[in-house]
Scaffold this active site. Structure first.
Site, PDB file in Angstrom:
ATOM      1  N   SER A 119      12.647  36.202  29.062  1.00 35.69           N
ATOM      2  CA  SER A 119      14.069  36.850  28.674  1.00 35.69           C
ATOM      3  C   SER A 119      15.185  35.953  29.194  1.00 35.69           C
ATOM      4  O   SER A 119      16.368  35.898  28.721  1.00 35.69           O
ATOM      5  CB  SER A 119      14.418  38.208  28.697  1.00 35.69           C
ATOM      6  N   HIS A 140      10.432  35.486  21.914  1.00 40.16           N
ATOM      7  CA  HIS A 140      11.037  36.269  22.698  1.00 40.16           C
ATOM      8  C   HIS A 140      11.209  37.620  22.153  1.00 40.16           C
ATOM      9  O   HIS A 140      12.010  37.744  21.463  1.00 40.16           O
ATOM     10  CB  HIS A 140      12.568  36.033  23.388  1.00 40.16           C
ATOM     11  N   GLU A 152      12.968  36.404  18.927  1.00 34.58           N
ATOM     12  CA  GLU A 152      13.652  34.837  19.009  1.00 34.58           C
ATOM     13  C   GLU A 152      12.795  34.154  19.169  1.00 34.58           C
ATOM     14  O   GLU A 152      11.670  34.123  19.976  1.00 34.58           O
ATOM     15  CB  GLU A 152      14.730  34.938  20.108  1.00 34.58           C
TER      16      GLU A 152
HETATM   17  N1  LIG Z   1      10.470  44.652  29.813  1.00 36.39           N
HETATM   18  C1  LIG Z   1      11.287  44.099  28.822  1.00 36.39           C
HETATM   19  O1  LIG Z   1      12.176  44.886  28.420  1.00 36.39           O
HETATM   20  C2  LIG Z   1      11.301  42.776  28.483  1.00 36.39           C
HETATM   21  C3  LIG Z   1      11.808  42.393  27.267  1.00 36.39           C
HETATM   22  C4  LIG Z   1      11.701  41.060  26.716  1.00 36.39           C
HETATM   23  C5  LIG Z   1      11.010  40.280  27.731  1.00 36.39           C
HETATM   24  N2  LIG Z   1      10.692  40.639  28.848  1.00 36.39           N
HETATM   25  C6  LIG Z   1       9.595  39.711  29.551  1.00 36.39           C
HETATM   26  O2  LIG Z   1       8.349  39.549  29.387  1.00 36.39           O
HETATM   27  C7  LIG Z   1       7.646  39.363  30.666  1.00 36.39           C
HETATM   28  C8  LIG Z   1       6.634  40.620  31.082  1.00 36.39           C
HETATM   29  O3  LIG Z   1       7.739  41.896  31.175  1.00 36.39           O
HETATM   30  P1  LIG Z   1       6.888  43.331  31.030  1.00 36.39           P
HETATM   31  O4  LIG Z   1       8.049  44.222  31.294  1.00 36.39           O
HETATM   32  O5  LIG Z   1       5.955  43.314  30.310  1.00 36.39           O
HETATM   33  O6  LIG Z   1       6.269  43.348  32.575  1.00 36.39           O
HETATM   34  P2  LIG Z   1       5.201  44.110  33.202  1.00 36.39           P
HETATM   35  O7  LIG Z   1       5.316  44.342  34.742  1.00 36.39           O
HETATM   36  O8  LIG Z   1       5.062  45.447  32.430  1.00 36.39           O
HETATM   37  O9  LIG Z   1       3.843  43.378  32.970  1.00 36.39           O
HETATM   38  C9  LIG Z   1       3.352  42.141  33.472  1.00 36.39           C
HETATM   39  C10 LIG Z   1       1.994  42.115  33.559  1.00 36.39           C
HETATM   40  O10 LIG Z   1       1.809  40.515  33.933  1.00 36.39           O
HETATM   41  C11 LIG Z   1       0.727  40.800  34.793  1.00 36.39           C
HETATM   42  N3  LIG Z   1       0.499  39.377  35.806  1.00 36.39           N
HETATM   43  C12 LIG Z   1       1.636  39.023  36.714  1.00 36.39           C
HETATM   44  N4  LIG Z   1       1.433  37.966  36.898  1.00 36.39           N
HETATM   45  C13 LIG Z   1       0.487  37.311  36.351  1.00 36.39           C
HETATM   46  C14 LIG Z   1      -0.242  36.202  36.324  1.00 36.39           C
HETATM   47  N5  LIG Z   1      -0.102  35.111  37.104  1.00 36.39           N
HETATM   48  N6  LIG Z   1      -1.277  36.051  35.440  1.00 36.39           N
HETATM   49  C15 LIG Z   1      -1.824  37.075  34.592  1.00 36.39           C
HETATM   50  N7  LIG Z   1      -1.121  38.470  34.465  1.00 36.39           N
HETATM   51  C16 LIG Z   1      -0.138  38.472  35.336  1.00 36.39           C
HETATM   52  C17 LIG Z   1       1.027  42.158  35.781  1.00 36.39           C
HETATM   53  O11 LIG Z   1      -0.337  42.391  36.313  1.00 36.39           O
HETATM   54  C18 LIG Z   1       1.232  43.017  34.615  1.00 36.39           C
HETATM   55  O12 LIG Z   1       0.201  43.826  34.073  1.00 36.39           O
HETATM   56  C19 LIG Z   1       8.818  38.936  31.283  1.00 36.39           C
HETATM   57  O13 LIG Z   1       8.774  37.672  31.484  1.00 36.39           O
HETATM   58  C20 LIG Z   1       9.976  39.531  31.207  1.00 36.39           C
HETATM   59  O14 LIG Z   1      11.113  38.949  31.671  1.00 36.39           O
HETATM   60  C21 LIG Z   1      10.603  41.968  29.245  1.00 36.39           C
END
Ligand SMILES: NC(=O)c1ccc[n+]([C@@H]2O[C@H](COP(=O)([O-])OP(=O)(O)OC[C@H]3O[C@@H](n4cnc5c(N)ncnc54)[C@H](O)[C@@H]3O)[C@@H](O)[C@H]2O)c1
Length: 505
Positions: A119, A140, A152
């Protein structure tokens, strides 16, 4: 190419949301997470969600079984080989994401699409070490993915046009609106979203109104689903304050995005919002405990005649009709009589400035905001010298029949005027920067932020010329470049055409 299979790396909140809509759209979905057991746990949780939805009759048992059969949990990342596309939804860290994609390039074929759900990071930067940067794009999604029907599609500097087209097509198959955007800080939605909160914080910081009042004016008067300050409490300042700072700094301290010291201070004091029980409001069991009730209407029985002056005849007519319908006496003389209440309907200025401009007595002047629908919540603004008896009269007049009224302190432009003008102007400037088309920005922000209108067509609804007037006056009165009108807005307002208008050449 039509994407038929995908691998999700990172099976947290976002990864599993994307996995769900992909499998429901008929794609084969492989799941991998670095944390042992995380992918399995994510899938089990999703299974129980889907089973509950099936029990509620959202889809057939056959569809449920078919969807579940499309998932495969991987023990090793090497097993992603052979999929059409890999989406990464791991931790938000540039170096870790760069390393992951470099590793993926050694596993998948050179035409496998690689996508990131980042994001806030640059897609171009994430792809920069790859051998085949052209097959990498941003994809995204928003949380919760199945309900937020927008994604996006971000083209980095090297992204191939066919990859963008394939992702837009996939988005549609998954039931989401795919919106094409350039790789710029915050992309479309998180970029456009900077106006609402920062301007509300600025008004709060100036002592224009209380927390509850600002939220109420924007919710009930302007029509936002949530007030900006209660929204900060929901998203939590440990998430939103760094985003405000990051976008401000990535655009080299552009004034339009300027964050506020108020939230930095609250973050330092760990008052980050609902999840810790205190932010702008205090919470118990997720409910606000200290929201202020609406201001009490003064009990007035004898009213002075009301003298009206407005920036436009349409507003003067609204006020005259209201006063006539409700039995108040209008002072129709050219100059107000010595005891008349002076009601001013103006844009982008405070009552002191408006009273001086119209040449009337500021001690009897109260301004009213007519930018938003007069039948909704009403905002009144006395000058710093307006006598209390006149403020009370104006309050009672406009609160007749239990209508909601908030009296605010002097502000250069009312709360709604400031916030709405900033929302419209910023979206117009995103169009000017050609980050996406005006109609895509409009649709994406409406879906992504839940605004009652898209931010550009909202400008048309409110009147582009009025928005321009508000911005020009606030800019002139404050000297703050934050309010300078975008050329996109200014030209269209000057020509009196829709803000969605796009030049033919
Ligand atoms: N939460 C939101 O509202 C949101 C919205 C849009 C985008 N994002 C983006 O999406 C991504 C994930 O966010 P999330 O909220 O789902 O996080 P989250 O913490 O719920 O999940 C992340 C997962 O990735 C795993 N992980 C971490 N490093 C890793 C690696 N090197 N290889 C494989 N797995 C790995 C973790 O174990 C975890 O299960 C981020 O880039 C975040 O910026 C989040």
């Amino acid at each position: 190419m039509s994407i038929q299979s995908m691998a999700l790396i990172g099976t947290g909140v976002m990864g599993m949301g994307i996995a769900q809509i992909a499998a429901q759209a008929g794609l084969e979905v492989r799941l991998f997470d670095a944390k042992a057991g995380a992918a399995e746990a994510g899938l089990n949780k999703l299974k129980s969600t889907l089973q509950k939805l099936q029990a509620k009759g959202k889809f057939s048992e056959e569809a449920l079984n078919e969807t579940l059969a499309r998932f495969k949990v991987l023990d090793s990342i090497d097993q992603v080989a052979g999929v059409d596309m890999v989406i990464e939804a791991i931790i938000e860290n540039l170096e870790i994401k760069q390393n992951l994609f470099k590793q993926l390039e050694t596993i998948v074929s050179s035409d496998t699409i690689l996508a990131t759900n980042t994001s806030s990071l640059s897609v171009t930067a994430i792809a920069s070490n790859l051998e085949h940067q052209d097959r990498m794009a941003g994809f995204h999604f928003f949380n919760p993915v199945p309900l937020m029907k927008i994604v996006e599609v971000i083209a980095g500097l090297a992204t191939e046009e066919t990859v963008v087209a394939d992702l837009l097509e996939l988005a549609q198959r998954m039931g989401h609106f795919g919106v094409r955007t350039k790789d710029t800080p915050g992309f479309i939605v998180n970029h456009a979203g900077r106006a609402y909160g920062t301007e509300a914080l600025k008004a709060l910081g100036e002592g224009v109104a209380s927390i509850s009042e600002i939220d109420r004016i924007l919710r009930e008067g302007a029509g936002f689903r949530m007030g900006p300050l209660e929204l900060f409490d929901l998203t939590a300042l440990d998430v939103s304050h760094p985003v405000m700072e990051s976008i401000f700094n990535q655009f080299y301290q552009e004034d339009r995005y300027r964050p506020h010291a108020l939230t930095r201070q609250m973050l330092a004091g760990k008052k980050v919002g609902r999840k810790v029980g205190e932010g702008f409001y205090k919470y118990q069991d997720g409910q606000k405990t200290n929201e202020e009730p609406i201001q009490t209407v003064p009990a007035i029985t004898v009213f002075s005649p009301v003298w009206i002056k407005a920036d436009c005849e349409q507003d003067a007519a609204i006020l005259r009709d209201y006063l006539n319908e409700n039995g108040f006496i209008i002072d129709a003389a050219e100059k107000p009589a010595v005891d008349s209440l002076i009601v001013l309907a103006t844009y982008g200025e405070d009552t002191t400035t408006a009273a001086l401009r119209f040449g009337v007595d500021a001690t009897r002047a109260v301004s009213i905001d007519l930018l938003t629908d007069f039948t909704k919540h009403r905002t009144l603004m006395p000058s710093i010298v307006t006598q209390k008896s006149y403020v009370d009269q104006a309050h009672a007049i406009f609160a007749k029949n239990d209508h909601g009224v908030t009296v605010i302190a002097e502000s250069i432009g009312f709360v709604s005027q400031r916030v709405l003008a900033m929302v419209v102007n910023l979206a117009c400037d995103i169009a000017q920067q050609q980050i996406a088309t005006a109609s895509d920005i409009d649709k994406a922000v409406k879906l992504g932020l839940g605004y009652p209108h898209g931010p550009i067509s909202w400008g048309d609804v409110l009147g582009a010329q009025r928005i321009l007037l508000i911005l020009e006056r606030i800019l002139a009165n404050t000297g703050d470049q934050r309010y300078r009108p975008s050329p996109w807005l200014k030209r269209r307002a000057q020509l009196n055409i829709s803000l969605l208008h796009t030049a033919a050449v």
